[in-house]
Design an enzyme around this catalytic site. Sequence first.
Site, PDB file in Angstrom:
ATOM      1  N   GLY A  71       0.786  -1.246   0.087  1.00  0.00           N
ATOM      2  CA  GLY A  71       0.032  -0.030   0.279  1.00  0.00           C
ATOM      3  C   GLY A  71       0.809   1.294  -0.106  1.00  0.00           C
ATOM      4  O   GLY A  71       0.572   2.285  -0.691  1.00  0.00           O
ATOM      5  N   THR A  72       2.015   1.272   0.719  1.00  0.00           N
ATOM      6  CA  THR A  72       2.612   2.532   0.703  1.00  0.00           C
ATOM      7  C   THR A  72       3.432   2.837  -0.675  1.00  0.00           C
ATOM      8  O   THR A  72       3.182   4.030  -0.886  1.00  0.00           O
ATOM      9  CB  THR A  72       4.000   2.139   1.761  1.00  0.00           C
ATOM     10  OG1 THR A  72       3.435   1.826   2.961  1.00  0.00           O
ATOM     11  CG2 THR A  72       5.063   3.024   1.844  1.00  0.00           C
ATOM     12  N   GLN A 170      -7.431  -0.104   3.977  1.00  0.00           N
ATOM     13  CA  GLN A 170      -8.126  -0.600   5.008  1.00  0.00           C
ATOM     14  C   GLN A 170      -9.549  -0.832   4.765  1.00  0.00           C
ATOM     15  O   GLN A 170     -10.380  -1.879   5.369  1.00  0.00           O
ATOM     16  CB  GLN A 170      -8.466   0.381   6.292  1.00  0.00           C
ATOM     17  CG  GLN A 170      -7.092   0.517   7.004  1.00  0.00           C
ATOM     18  CD  GLN A 170      -6.449  -0.683   7.771  1.00  0.00           C
ATOM     19  OE1 GLN A 170      -7.553  -1.803   7.842  1.00  0.00           O
ATOM     20  NE2 GLN A 170      -5.276  -0.766   8.142  1.00  0.00           N
ATOM     21  N   SER A 190      -3.741  -3.278  -0.539  1.00  0.00           N
ATOM     22  CA  SER A 190      -2.437  -3.936   0.148  1.00  0.00           C
ATOM     23  C   SER A 190      -2.919  -5.416   0.452  1.00  0.00           C
ATOM     24  O   SER A 190      -4.213  -5.662   1.053  1.00  0.00           O
ATOM     25  CB  SER A 190      -2.158  -3.407   1.440  1.00  0.00           C
ATOM     26  OG  SER A 190      -1.307  -3.830   2.209  1.00  0.00           O
ATOM     27  N   ALA A 191      -2.128  -6.435   0.162  1.00  0.00           N
ATOM     28  CA  ALA A 191      -2.384  -7.610   0.447  1.00  0.00           C
ATOM     29  C   ALA A 191      -2.473  -8.195   1.756  1.00  0.00           C
ATOM     30  O   ALA A 191      -3.225  -9.001   1.941  1.00  0.00           O
ATOM     31  CB  ALA A 191      -1.247  -8.636  -0.609  1.00  0.00           C
ATOM     32  N   HIS A 192      -1.701  -7.650   2.598  1.00  0.00           N
ATOM     33  CA  HIS A 192      -1.454  -8.322   3.883  1.00  0.00           C
ATOM     34  C   HIS A 192      -2.741  -7.942   4.855  1.00  0.00           C
ATOM     35  O   HIS A 192      -2.970  -8.324   5.913  1.00  0.00           O
ATOM     36  CB  HIS A 192      -0.292  -8.082   4.588  1.00  0.00           C
ATOM     37  CG  HIS A 192       0.005  -6.445   5.127  1.00  0.00           C
ATOM     38  ND1 HIS A 192       0.031  -6.147   6.222  1.00  0.00           N
ATOM     39  CD2 HIS A 192       0.248  -5.482   4.458  1.00  0.00           C
ATOM     40  CE1 HIS A 192       0.240  -4.770   6.609  1.00  0.00           C
ATOM     41  NE2 HIS A 192       0.472  -4.459   5.458  1.00  0.00           N
ATOM     42  N   THR A 228      11.272  -7.010 -11.331  1.00  0.00           N
ATOM     43  CA  THR A 228      10.559  -8.086 -11.572  1.00  0.00           C
ATOM     44  C   THR A 228       9.454  -8.381 -10.463  1.00  0.00           C
ATOM     45  O   THR A 228       9.846  -8.123  -9.416  1.00  0.00           O
ATOM     46  CB  THR A 228      11.871  -9.232 -11.250  1.00  0.00           C
ATOM     47  OG1 THR A 228      12.775  -9.225 -12.317  1.00  0.00           O
ATOM     48  CG2 THR A 228      10.955 -10.635 -11.466  1.00  0.00           C
ATOM     49  N   CYS A 315       3.175   1.458  14.988  1.00  0.00           N
ATOM     50  CA  CYS A 315       3.993   2.275  14.586  1.00  0.00           C
ATOM     51  C   CYS A 315       5.050   1.331  14.124  1.00  0.00           C
ATOM     52  O   CYS A 315       5.595   0.529  14.987  1.00  0.00           O
ATOM     53  CB  CYS A 315       4.260   3.223  15.680  1.00  0.00           C
ATOM     54  SG  CYS A 315       5.678   4.409  15.484  1.00  0.00           S
TER      55      CYS A 315
HETATM   56  N1  PLP Z   1      -2.702   2.939   3.911  1.00  0.00           N
HETATM   57  C1  PLP Z   1      -3.134   2.715   4.929  1.00  0.00           C
HETATM   58  C2  PLP Z   1      -4.672   3.358   5.105  1.00  0.00           C
HETATM   59  C3  PLP Z   1      -2.774   1.671   5.767  1.00  0.00           C
HETATM   60  O1  PLP Z   1      -3.739   1.216   6.980  1.00  0.00           O
HETATM   61  C4  PLP Z   1      -1.537   1.131   5.760  1.00  0.00           C
HETATM   62  C5  PLP Z   1      -1.054   0.095   6.415  1.00  0.00           C
HETATM   63  O2  PLP Z   1      -1.047  -0.056   7.599  1.00  0.00           O
HETATM   64  C6  PLP Z   1      -0.875   1.415   4.496  1.00  0.00           C
HETATM   65  C7  PLP Z   1      -1.704   2.580   3.575  1.00  0.00           C
HETATM   66  C8  PLP Z   1       0.529   0.885   4.011  1.00  0.00           C
HETATM   67  O3  PLP Z   1       0.178  -0.588   3.628  1.00  0.00           O
HETATM   68  P1  PLP Z   1       1.513  -1.488   3.245  1.00  0.00           P
HETATM   69  O4  PLP Z   1       1.573  -1.988   4.873  1.00  0.00           O
HETATM   70  O5  PLP Z   1       1.115  -2.563   2.350  1.00  0.00           O
HETATM   71  O6  PLP Z   1       2.745  -0.718   2.896  1.00  0.00           O
END
Ligand code: PLP
Length: 378
Positions: A71-72, A170, A190-192, A228, A315
Site C-alpha cells: 500500500g505504501t 483498510q 494492500s495484500a496483507h 521483477t 508504529c
Molecule cells: N494505507 C493505510 C490506510 C494503511 O492502513 C496502511 C498500512 O497499515 C498502508 C496504507 C500501507 O500499506 P503497506 O503496509 O502494504 O505498505
Amino acid sequence: MTRRTYLDYNATAPLKPAVADAVRQALLIGGNPSSVHHWGRAARQVLEEARRHVAVAVNAKPSQVIFTSGGTEANALALHGVSAARILASAIEHPSIVSERCPVERLPVTADGVLALDGLDRVLNESRSDRPAMIAVMLANNETGVVQPMADVVHLARAAGALVHCDAVQGFGKMAIDFSALGVDTLSLSAHKIGAPSGVGALVVRDGLALNAQQMGGGQELRRRAGTENVAGIAGFGAAAALVGADLGRAPLWAEWRDWLEARITAIAPDVRIFGKGVARLPNTSCFATPNVRGETQVMALDLSGIGVSSGAACSSGKVERSRVLDAMGVSPSESACAIRVSMGWNTKADDIDHFVEAWDALWQRTRLSSRQAQVAA
Ligand code: PLP
C-alpha cells in the site's frame, strides 16, 4: 496454555490457508514472468490470474491493476507518478500520504473523523494551474474505521477539474469496493490486510491517466512499475482477493460483535469514549479511550491475557506515538493516550469477543482498585 485471541486485523490479517497454498505453488514455479520459455510463461500465467482476481474484487479491468510492493508504494506511485500541480489530503491519511516531509496541503476532519466537506470546493478552486490538483482521501480510516465521503469528494473534485486518489487499503475486504462506480483516478490496495503476505499491493489506475513510473529499470507492469514482480506474493494476493466476497459475507457479524463489545465495555465503564460511533464505520473496527488507563498499559495487560490489539496506529518503529488521527479529530492528548483499537477479521469468532471483554473488564477492575488504594494512601 494461554488462550490466544488476535484482534489486530487492521495492522495485518493472519495468512489464510488457501493463500499459503497458492504462495507455495507459485514459489515452486521458479520462472521470471518476463521470460518467454515454459517457466516464464507459467509465472506469467500465475501473475495474470492474480491480476484478474484483484480486478474482479474491486470491479476494475485487469489492465488497470499495477502490482506494487504494498500500500505504501501504491500511494507513492499515485501521488508522485501523476504530476499534479498541488496535492491536498485529509489530515487523517496514512503516513505514506501525509507526513512531515511531504508537501501536502492538509484538509481538516470533523470531531467524528470524517473529512470536512465545507469549503472544500473553495480550497480546490484556489490557485488554478494548467496541471490538475490531486486530492487524496482514504476510503476508511485505519485507526477509527470511519468511512470517508468519497462520492462527495469525487463530485467536488470533478467540478474543480481535480484528480482523486483513494487509499482503499483498510476498506478492502471489509466493505464493497467498486472502482468504476467510485469514479476515482487511482486506488491503493494492500495484500496483507486481506490474509495474504505483506510486501505486495496494487495501484488501480483509470484508463487514460498518464502515470510516470517512479523506479528506473525494466518495462514491467506495462512500463508503469519497473522491477521483477513478486510472483509468489502476488499469487497469494490473487488467492486472497478471490476470497474477499466470503469476508464481506461475514461483515454483518463483525458489526454485530463490535456493537456488542462496545455495549459491554460502556456498561462496565460508562466514561469510555468510542470514536466515530455516530457515523459510518468499517464493521470490524472499534477505537475507544478508557479514562486514565494509558493505551500501552491496556495493550500490555491484554497481551498478558493472550489478546492482541493495538494502541493508536501500529508504529513501524515500535514506539508509541501520539495518534495523528485523534489529534486531527480534536481529541485531547491525555484522552488520545488512553485509546486502543480492536479490529476483527476473517478468523474472528464470537467467543474471541467474550475473551476480550472478560480480560478488559478484569483490567478495568484492577485499575479502579489500585487508583482507590492510591487515594486512600494519599
Ligand atoms: N494505507 C493505510 C490506510 C494503511 O492502513 C496502511 C498500512 O497499515 C498502508 C496504507 C500501507 O500499506 P503497506 O503496509 O502494504 O505498505
